[in-house]
Design a protein around this motif. Structure first.
Motif, PDB file in Angstrom:
ATOM      1  N   GLU A  86     -29.810  13.310  25.728  1.00 33.91           N
ATOM      2  CA  GLU A  86     -31.008  13.754  26.458  1.00 33.91           C
ATOM      3  C   GLU A  86     -31.313  12.835  27.629  1.00 33.91           C
ATOM      4  N   SER A  87     -30.492  11.818  27.844  1.00 35.73           N
ATOM      5  CA  SER A  87     -30.875  10.777  28.798  1.00 35.73           C
ATOM      6  C   SER A  87     -30.503  11.063  30.236  1.00 35.73           C
ATOM      7  N   GLY A  88     -29.976  12.233  30.487  1.00 36.01           N
ATOM      8  CA  GLY A  88     -29.798  12.633  31.876  1.00 36.01           C
ATOM      9  C   GLY A  88     -28.992  11.657  32.694  1.00 36.01           C
ATOM     10  N   TRP A  89     -29.609  11.154  33.785  1.00 35.46           N
ATOM     11  CA  TRP A  89     -28.891  10.293  34.695  1.00 35.46           C
ATOM     12  C   TRP A  89     -28.406   9.021  34.032  1.00 35.46           C
ATOM     13  N   GLU A  90     -29.090   8.549  32.966  1.00 28.65           N
ATOM     14  CA  GLU A  90     -28.626   7.336  32.300  1.00 28.65           C
ATOM     15  C   GLU A  90     -27.199   7.537  31.785  1.00 28.65           C
ATOM     16  N   VAL A 148     -18.953  14.204  29.672  1.00 30.23           N
ATOM     17  CA  VAL A 148     -19.861  13.487  28.772  1.00 30.23           C
ATOM     18  C   VAL A 148     -19.233  13.391  27.380  1.00 30.23           C
ATOM     19  N   PHE A 170     -24.996   9.523  33.146  1.00 25.67           N
ATOM     20  CA  PHE A 170     -24.156   9.511  34.332  1.00 25.67           C
ATOM     21  C   PHE A 170     -23.932   8.092  34.817  1.00 25.67           C
ATOM     22  N   HIS A 171     -24.996   7.295  34.825  1.00 26.92           N
ATOM     23  CA  HIS A 171     -24.850   5.923  35.310  1.00 26.92           C
ATOM     24  C   HIS A 171     -24.000   5.090  34.356  1.00 26.92           C
TER      25      HIS A 171
END
Lengths: 145, 136
Positions: free
Chosen positions: B80-84, B62, B86-87
């Motif tokens: 803080e956007s997590g999977w966003e 990241v 990752f995507h």
């Protein structure tokens, strides 16, 4: 050595290195190949990072790590008191999904699935979580055995 | 984490960030902050030397991706956007190599994390420092 336990009552991200040192020491003593140890350390780090960031919302909380030898396999038991949540239910990422359909979380569970052979989740009787990360058939027999 | 900064001249000015130690969720934002400071000082081409990084978790990925966004003038992820996050990384890894942030000498186990997250499609990875500098 059948198992060894490390407890941090107020675990924070700054404890990740200390946790890795514990797991490294215990798994090394089981005669596991260094490359495998790294994968176990990475998976443990990802799991505990998620507990602290998501389970405890970035605040400090209890984390108990237990390293167990189970036949020729190594099992890392990670227990916490965060609200119950099963990370094994996070689906394998589908990059074609629109943003609003994507689950929250991080890369951690994805990497754990890449590097560990089994991931088992259990709720604890105390209302917390237990995550078990298993790497199978990695304990090398010594010449004396 | 200890981070050393060096400015060198290849075909263009290259800033080298030399990281020392472990890179995980406890310190990855320090690396992003250091990259931001060199960007604000005018750096536009960055070589990140991972030769002395013994361990890197997904937070390191990241950080590196965030730095790549910074160096091309974009805002890094909301962490803080997590999977966003990752995507977004997945979309960028599919878009091919970017030009402004390159990687030097990741240890084999660290390099494996690049592979498992597809980031080896996004970052050029070098084992020779001068070759890396000359590649910009």
């Amino acid at each position: 050595m059948d198992s060894s336990t490390f407890t941090i009552k107020k675990a924070k991200l700054k404890h990740l290195a200390e946790i890795r040192r514990f797991v490294d020491s215990e798994v090394s003593a089981l005669n596991v190949h260094p490359d495998i140890i790294y994968n176990i350390l990475l998976s443990t780090t990802e799991a505990i990072t998620n507990i602290i960031l998501h389970g405890y919302n970035g605040e400090e909380g209890l984390i108990v790590i237990e390293v167990k030898q189970e036949d020729e396999s190594v099992a890392i038991y990670i227990r916490d008191e965060a609200p119950q949540f099963d990370p094994t239910q996070i689906p394998t990422p589908d990059l074609t999904l629109p943003l609003e359909d994507r689950p929250m979380g991080g890369m951690g569970i994805h990497l754990i699935r890449q590097f560990m052979d089994r991931i088992i989740y259990r709720e604890t009787p105390q209302g917390g979580n237990e995550l078990i990360l298993v790497k199978e058939n990695v304990i090398q027999k010594t010449l004396e055995e | 984490m200890e981070i050393n900064i060096e400015q060198v001249e290849g075909k263009v000015a290259v800033t080298i960030l030399e990281l020392h130690g472990n890179l995980d969720a406890s310190n990855f934002e320090e690396v992003i902050d250091k990259a931001r400071s060199v960007y604000e000082s005018g750096a536009r081409d960055l070589l990140i030397d991972l030769g002395d990084v013994d361990f890197m978790s997904s937070s390191g990925i990241v950080a590196l991706h965030s730095i790549a966004l910074l160096m091309r003038g974009e805002q890094p992820h909301d962490l803080e956007s997590g999977w966003e996050v990752f995507h977004a990384i997945g979309r960028d890894s599919d878009s091919g190599l970017q030009e402004h942030v390159k990687i030097l000498n990741p240890q084999p186990k660290v390099a494996l994390t690049f592979e498992k997250t597809g980031m080896d499609n996004f970052f050029e990875i070098y084992t020779d420092r001068q070759t890396a500098i000359d590649s910009f």
